[in-house]
Design a protein around this motif. Structure first.
Motif, PDB file in Angstrom:
ATOM      1  N   GLU A  21       0.799  -1.223   0.000  1.00 26.03           N
ATOM      2  CA  GLU A  21       0.000   0.000   0.000  1.00 26.03           C
ATOM      3  C   GLU A  21       0.838   1.283   0.000  1.00 26.03           C
ATOM      4  OE1 GLU A  21      -3.355   0.461  -0.141  1.00 26.03           O
ATOM      5  OE2 GLU A  21      -3.492  -1.688  -0.556  1.00 26.03           O
ATOM      6  N   ILE A  22       2.106   1.186   0.313  1.00 25.08           N
ATOM      7  CA  ILE A  22       2.942   2.387   0.393  1.00 25.08           C
ATOM      8  C   ILE A  22       3.160   2.962  -1.004  1.00 25.08           C
ATOM      9  CG2 ILE A  22       5.251   3.284   0.950  1.00 25.08           C
ATOM     10  CD1 ILE A  22       5.381   1.246   3.212  1.00 25.08           C
ATOM     11  N   ASP A  23       2.999   4.267  -1.111  1.00 21.00           N
ATOM     12  CA  ASP A  23       3.262   4.972  -2.363  1.00 21.00           C
ATOM     13  C   ASP A  23       4.726   5.413  -2.342  1.00 21.00           C
ATOM     14  OD1 ASP A  23       3.409   6.531  -4.608  1.00 21.00           O
ATOM     15  OD2 ASP A  23       2.028   8.077  -3.880  1.00 21.00           O
ATOM     16  N   LEU A  27       5.859  12.806   5.027  1.00 22.66           N
ATOM     17  CA  LEU A  27       4.596  12.432   4.386  1.00 22.66           C
ATOM     18  C   LEU A  27       4.500  10.908   4.233  1.00 22.66           C
ATOM     19  CD1 LEU A  27       4.214  15.271   1.732  1.00 22.66           C
ATOM     20  CD2 LEU A  27       3.018  15.010   3.930  1.00 22.66           C
ATOM     21  N   ARG A  28       5.642  10.287   4.007  1.00 24.08           N
ATOM     22  CA  ARG A  28       5.634   8.823   3.907  1.00 24.08           C
ATOM     23  C   ARG A  28       5.318   8.203   5.268  1.00 24.08           C
ATOM     24  NH1 ARG A  28      10.265   5.435   0.872  1.00 24.08           N
ATOM     25  NH2 ARG A  28       9.608   6.751  -0.859  1.00 24.08           N
ATOM     26  N   PHE A  29       5.879   8.766   6.341  1.00 18.41           N
ATOM     27  CA  PHE A  29       5.558   8.270   7.685  1.00 18.41           C
ATOM     28  C   PHE A  29       4.065   8.403   7.971  1.00 18.41           C
ATOM     29  CE2 PHE A  29      10.035   8.946   9.530  1.00 18.41           C
ATOM     30  CZ  PHE A  29      10.321   7.595   9.420  1.00 18.41           C
ATOM     31  N   LEU A  67       1.509   5.329   8.774  1.00 22.64           N
ATOM     32  CA  LEU A  67       0.676   5.284   9.968  1.00 22.64           C
ATOM     33  C   LEU A  67      -0.788   5.048   9.606  1.00 22.64           C
ATOM     34  CD1 LEU A  67       0.569   5.583  13.032  1.00 22.64           C
ATOM     35  CD2 LEU A  67       0.253   8.028  12.698  1.00 22.64           C
ATOM     36  N   LEU A  68      -1.269   5.712   8.571  1.00 23.23           N
ATOM     37  CA  LEU A  68      -2.647   5.509   8.124  1.00 23.23           C
ATOM     38  C   LEU A  68      -2.861   4.085   7.615  1.00 23.23           C
ATOM     39  CD1 LEU A  68      -3.304   8.922   6.327  1.00 23.23           C
ATOM     40  CD2 LEU A  68      -4.160   8.165   8.568  1.00 23.23           C
ATOM     41  N   ILE A  69      -1.882   3.561   6.914  1.00 24.91           N
ATOM     42  CA  ILE A  69      -1.970   2.175   6.429  1.00 24.91           C
ATOM     43  C   ILE A  69      -2.038   1.220   7.620  1.00 24.91           C
ATOM     44  CG2 ILE A  69      -0.739   0.325   5.220  1.00 24.91           C
ATOM     45  CD1 ILE A  69       0.420   2.574   3.379  1.00 24.91           C
ATOM     46  N   LYS A  70      -1.222   1.482   8.629  1.00 25.39           N
ATOM     47  CA  LYS A  70      -1.222   0.621   9.815  1.00 25.39           C
ATOM     48  C   LYS A  70      -2.596   0.621  10.479  1.00 25.39           C
ATOM     49  CE  LYS A  70       1.121  -0.266  14.157  1.00 25.39           C
ATOM     50  NZ  LYS A  70       2.196   0.126  15.074  1.00 25.39           N
ATOM     51  N   PHE A  71      -3.230   1.787  10.612  1.00 23.77           N
ATOM     52  CA  PHE A  71      -4.564   1.853  11.196  1.00 23.77           C
ATOM     53  C   PHE A  71      -5.580   1.074  10.357  1.00 23.77           C
ATOM     54  CE2 PHE A  71      -3.340   6.052  13.328  1.00 23.77           C
ATOM     55  CZ  PHE A  71      -3.066   5.419  14.538  1.00 23.77           C
ATOM     56  N   ASP A  92      14.388   5.250  -1.530  1.00 18.91           N
ATOM     57  CA  ASP A  92      14.246   6.491  -2.294  1.00 18.91           C
ATOM     58  C   ASP A  92      13.572   7.624  -1.532  1.00 18.91           C
ATOM     59  OD1 ASP A  92      15.442   5.337  -4.520  1.00 18.91           O
ATOM     60  OD2 ASP A  92      13.521   4.584  -5.281  1.00 18.91           O
ATOM     61  N   ALA A  93      13.651   7.593  -0.208  1.00 19.36           N
ATOM     62  CA  ALA A  93      13.023   8.664   0.587  1.00 19.36           C
ATOM     63  C   ALA A  93      13.991   9.848   0.712  1.00 19.36           C
ATOM     64  CB  ALA A  93      12.659   8.155   1.963  1.00 19.36           C
ATOM     65  N   ASP A  94      13.434  11.034   0.684  1.00 16.84           N
ATOM     66  CA  ASP A  94      14.212  12.255   0.894  1.00 16.84           C
ATOM     67  C   ASP A  94      14.217  12.536   2.385  1.00 16.84           C
ATOM     68  OD1 ASP A  94      15.388  14.724   0.994  1.00 16.84           O
ATOM     69  OD2 ASP A  94      13.885  15.732  -0.240  1.00 16.84           O
TER      70      ASP A  94
END
Length: 127
Positions: free
Chosen positions: A57-59, A67-69, A73-77, A123-125
């Motif tokens: 589900e991670i974009d 924003l990725r964190f 967190l929303l995916i975890k919920f 690839d996270a900034d």
């Protein structure tokens, strides 16, 4: 899974497991040599389900780490709502103190953490 969620490893009853599942004890032990093998199988299965859904589900196009964190967190919920029994089992397993399974759970968790951190930060900034 339900029996291990409501009881720690040591007090979980294989008699209750077979009763709830509606199978014979012989059938349970045909597939799993002992309670430990069943428990670790369930742990691996639950971890695989959660991790596959989570990382699926991670974009990864979102490069901003904050924003990725937020997204994670929303995916975890969402997954907690989708799989409450699995989450409760994993929470119980991560606090398990029984020496019969603790070392193997700790080793599995270390591997999961290392692999997960690599995937989460791909690839996270972070600047």
């Amino acid at each position: 899974m339900s029996e291990f969620t409501h009881n720690d490893y040591k007090t979980a009853s294989t008699n209750q497991i077979v009763h709830t599942a509606g199978i014979s004890k012989g059938l349970l032990f045909h597939y799993f040599t002992n309670k430990k093998e069943l428990y670790l199988y369930l742990y691996d299965y639950c971890a695989e389900v959660i991790l596959n859904d989570f990382f699926g589900e991670i974009d990864y196009k979102q490069k901003d780490i904050l924003l990725r964190f937020r997204q994670m967190l929303l995916i975890k919920f969402q997954l907690m709502n989708k799989y409450p029994l699995i989450f409760n089992f994993l929470i119980r397993a991560n606090t398990e103190e029984s020496p019969e399974v603790k070392i193997e759970l700790d080793n599995r968790n270390q591997t999961i953490l290392q692999e997960s951190y690599q995937k989460m930060f791909t690839d996270a900034d972070v600047s």
